[in-house]
Scaffold this motif. Structure first.
Motif, PDB file in Angstrom:
ATOM      1  N   LYS A 179       0.827  -1.205   0.000  1.00  0.00           N
ATOM      2  CA  LYS A 179       0.000   0.000   0.000  1.00  0.00           C
ATOM      3  C   LYS A 179       0.866   1.261   0.000  1.00  0.00           C
ATOM      4  O   LYS A 179       2.007   1.264   0.455  1.00  0.00           O
ATOM      5  N   LYS A 180       0.291   2.354  -0.479  1.00  0.00           N
ATOM      6  CA  LYS A 180       0.924   3.669  -0.447  1.00  0.00           C
ATOM      7  C   LYS A 180       0.316   4.457   0.706  1.00  0.00           C
ATOM      8  O   LYS A 180      -0.853   4.268   1.062  1.00  0.00           O
ATOM      9  N   ALA A 181       1.105   5.379   1.252  1.00  0.00           N
ATOM     10  CA  ALA A 181       0.619   6.195   2.361  1.00  0.00           C
ATOM     11  C   ALA A 181      -0.578   7.039   1.940  1.00  0.00           C
ATOM     12  O   ALA A 181      -1.526   7.227   2.714  1.00  0.00           O
ATOM     13  N   SER A 182      -0.568   7.542   0.718  1.00  0.00           N
ATOM     14  CA  SER A 182      -1.676   8.378   0.246  1.00  0.00           C
ATOM     15  C   SER A 182      -2.986   7.595   0.157  1.00  0.00           C
ATOM     16  O   SER A 182      -4.069   8.168   0.275  1.00  0.00           O
ATOM     17  N   GLU A 183      -2.912   6.282  -0.038  1.00  0.00           N
ATOM     18  CA  GLU A 183      -4.117   5.444  -0.068  1.00  0.00           C
ATOM     19  C   GLU A 183      -4.697   5.256   1.326  1.00  0.00           C
ATOM     20  O   GLU A 183      -5.904   5.103   1.477  1.00  0.00           O
ATOM     21  N   LEU A 184      -3.824   5.244   2.345  1.00  0.00           N
ATOM     22  CA  LEU A 184      -4.241   4.885   3.696  1.00  0.00           C
ATOM     23  C   LEU A 184      -4.590   6.080   4.576  1.00  0.00           C
ATOM     24  O   LEU A 184      -5.246   5.907   5.609  1.00  0.00           O
ATOM     25  N   LEU A 185      -4.177   7.286   4.213  1.00  0.00           N
ATOM     26  CA  LEU A 185      -4.400   8.440   5.076  1.00  0.00           C
ATOM     27  C   LEU A 185      -5.876   8.820   5.242  1.00  0.00           C
ATOM     28  O   LEU A 185      -6.312   9.079   6.352  1.00  0.00           O
ATOM     29  N   PRO A 186      -6.681   8.863   4.185  1.00  0.00           N
ATOM     30  CA  PRO A 186      -8.094   9.234   4.393  1.00  0.00           C
ATOM     31  C   PRO A 186      -8.875   8.121   5.109  1.00  0.00           C
ATOM     32  O   PRO A 186      -8.465   6.956   5.135  1.00  0.00           O
ATOM     33  N   LYS A 187      -9.998   8.526   5.679  1.00  0.00           N
ATOM     34  CA  LYS A 187     -10.858   7.577   6.404  1.00  0.00           C
ATOM     35  C   LYS A 187     -11.324   6.449   5.484  1.00  0.00           C
ATOM     36  O   LYS A 187     -11.344   5.282   5.879  1.00  0.00           O
ATOM     37  N   GLU A 188     -11.685   6.769   4.264  1.00  0.00           N
ATOM     38  CA  GLU A 188     -12.148   5.754   3.310  1.00  0.00           C
ATOM     39  C   GLU A 188     -11.051   4.740   3.012  1.00  0.00           C
ATOM     40  O   GLU A 188     -11.330   3.560   2.814  1.00  0.00           O
ATOM     41  N   GLY A 189      -9.805   5.213   2.986  1.00  0.00           N
ATOM     42  CA  GLY A 189      -8.685   4.307   2.748  1.00  0.00           C
ATOM     43  C   GLY A 189      -8.531   3.301   3.873  1.00  0.00           C
ATOM     44  O   GLY A 189      -8.278   2.105   3.640  1.00  0.00           O
ATOM     45  N   GLU A 239     -11.000   2.357   5.916  1.00  0.00           N
ATOM     46  CA  GLU A 239     -12.168   1.468   5.857  1.00  0.00           C
ATOM     47  C   GLU A 239     -11.999   0.413   4.770  1.00  0.00           C
ATOM     48  O   GLU A 239     -12.337  -0.759   4.972  1.00  0.00           O
ATOM     49  N   ASN A 240     -11.474   0.829   3.607  1.00  0.00           N
ATOM     50  CA  ASN A 240     -11.226  -0.137   2.524  1.00  0.00           C
ATOM     51  C   ASN A 240     -10.177  -1.155   2.953  1.00  0.00           C
ATOM     52  O   ASN A 240     -10.312  -2.351   2.670  1.00  0.00           O
ATOM     53  N   LEU A 241      -9.129  -0.672   3.637  1.00  0.00           N
ATOM     54  CA  LEU A 241      -8.085  -1.579   4.116  1.00  0.00           C
ATOM     55  C   LEU A 241      -8.663  -2.590   5.103  1.00  0.00           C
ATOM     56  O   LEU A 241      -8.332  -3.782   5.042  1.00  0.00           O
ATOM     57  N   ALA A 242      -9.549  -2.145   5.998  1.00  0.00           N
ATOM     58  CA  ALA A 242     -10.174  -3.063   6.966  1.00  0.00           C
ATOM     59  C   ALA A 242     -10.971  -4.144   6.236  1.00  0.00           C
ATOM     60  O   ALA A 242     -10.917  -5.325   6.592  1.00  0.00           O
ATOM     61  N   GLY A 243     -11.699  -3.767   5.185  1.00  0.00           N
ATOM     62  CA  GLY A 243     -12.465  -4.741   4.411  1.00  0.00           C
ATOM     63  C   GLY A 243     -11.567  -5.731   3.682  1.00  0.00           C
ATOM     64  O   GLY A 243     -11.844  -6.937   3.654  1.00  0.00           O
ATOM     65  N   VAL A 244     -10.475  -5.228   3.110  1.00  0.00           N
ATOM     66  CA  VAL A 244      -9.540  -6.110   2.393  1.00  0.00           C
ATOM     67  C   VAL A 244      -8.846  -7.047   3.377  1.00  0.00           C
ATOM     68  O   VAL A 244      -8.654  -8.241   3.085  1.00  0.00           O
ATOM     69  N   LEU A 245      -8.476  -6.526   4.559  1.00  0.00           N
ATOM     70  CA  LEU A 245      -7.844  -7.373   5.588  1.00  0.00           C
ATOM     71  C   LEU A 245      -8.802  -8.471   6.054  1.00  0.00           C
ATOM     72  O   LEU A 245      -8.393  -9.625   6.225  1.00  0.00           O
ATOM     73  N   LYS A 246     -10.058  -8.103   6.261  1.00  0.00           N
ATOM     74  CA  LYS A 246     -11.062  -9.095   6.683  1.00  0.00           C
ATOM     75  C   LYS A 246     -11.159 -10.210   5.641  1.00  0.00           C
ATOM     76  O   LYS A 246     -11.140 -11.396   5.977  1.00  0.00           O
ATOM     77  N   GLU A 247     -11.238  -9.818   4.377  1.00  0.00           N
ATOM     78  CA  GLU A 247     -11.351 -10.803   3.299  1.00  0.00           C
ATOM     79  C   GLU A 247     -10.095 -11.680   3.230  1.00  0.00           C
ATOM     80  O   GLU A 247     -10.185 -12.898   3.072  1.00  0.00           O
ATOM     81  N   PHE A 284      -8.939  -1.281  13.868  1.00  0.00           N
ATOM     82  CA  PHE A 284      -7.614  -0.726  14.084  1.00  0.00           C
ATOM     83  C   PHE A 284      -7.544  -0.182  15.507  1.00  0.00           C
ATOM     84  O   PHE A 284      -8.342   0.664  15.890  1.00  0.00           O
ATOM     85  N   THR A 285      -6.604  -0.677  16.282  1.00  0.00           N
ATOM     86  CA  THR A 285      -6.405  -0.144  17.636  1.00  0.00           C
ATOM     87  C   THR A 285      -5.262   0.856  17.663  1.00  0.00           C
ATOM     88  O   THR A 285      -5.137   1.627  18.606  1.00  0.00           O
ATOM     89  N   SER A 286      -4.429   0.834  16.639  1.00  0.00           N
ATOM     90  CA  SER A 286      -3.361   1.816  16.465  1.00  0.00           C
ATOM     91  C   SER A 286      -3.045   1.888  14.983  1.00  0.00           C
ATOM     92  O   SER A 286      -3.002   0.865  14.294  1.00  0.00           O
ATOM     93  N   PHE A 287      -2.820   3.119  14.489  1.00  0.00           N
ATOM     94  CA  PHE A 287      -2.543   3.298  13.062  1.00  0.00           C
ATOM     95  C   PHE A 287      -1.609   4.489  12.920  1.00  0.00           C
ATOM     96  O   PHE A 287      -2.023   5.640  13.056  1.00  0.00           O
TER      97      PHE A 287
END
Length: 188
Positions: free
Chosen positions: A133-143, A145-153, A182-185
């Protein structure tokens, strides 16, 4: 002879005292039997009352058991904390790192041993996913949330791999993980 008469009189009185003692012993035995029998009858009656009370209590406990079945359907969630992950992100403006701590919410508490048994595979898949992943993908809230969904899958696929149907379509597995939290990010 007067002396002889006294022992004869004492001898006749002695059987009278023995008969009184015998009478007292018999009366005491009869009283013990009567009181013992009365006590036994009382205890039997009392236990019969308790048996009917126990039936009432049993009826009361049957009702909560029905409620317990409803409560079992509403089992409180089970959370499993994972050790923190620290990975290098795909470089955009120099070296950037992601440190993240996750908690997994499980659907069923019985799936926790399976999750722990497959933890090396799960940690590997998560590390590979995070480092892509890139930092720019993960900084916004949607990023996030998407990461949480991908991790779950990804975690559910590691536990229960997806299956292909007859048409060749991949059917995703439900898996035991209900959500990833996420408990820490931290991105640096």
């Amino acid at each position: 002879m007067a002396k002889d008469a006294k022992p004869a009189e004492e001898g006749t009185e002695v059987p009278k005292k023995k008969s009184k003692k015998l009478l007292i012993i018999i009366l005491a035995a009869v009283l013990v039997l009567v009181f013992g029998g009365g006590g036994a009858v009382y205890m039997l009656m009392k236990s019969a009352d308790h048996a009917s009370d126990d039936e009432d209590v049993a009826e009361e406990t049957v009702k909560p058991k029905k409620k317990d079945k409803k409560k079992e359907a509403e089992i409180p969630p089970v959370f499993v904390n994972l050790d923190p992950f620290t990975v290098n992100l795909v470089p955009e403006t120099g070296d950037q790192y992601l440190q993240v701590a996750l908690s997994l919410e499980l659907v069923d508490p019985h799936s926790e041993p399976i999750l722990k048994a497959l933890m090396p595979k799960i940690r590997n898949n998560i590390t590979l996913l995070l480092s892509s992943k890139k930092a720019s993908e993960l900084l916004p809230k949607e990023g996030k949330e998407n990461l949480a969904g991908v991790l779950k899958e990804e975690i559910n696929n590691a536990i229960e791999p997806p299956v292909k149907n007859k048409k060749g379509e991949v059917i995703p597995s439900e898996g035991p993980v209900k959500s990833v939290l996420f408990t820490s990010f931290i991105i640096q």
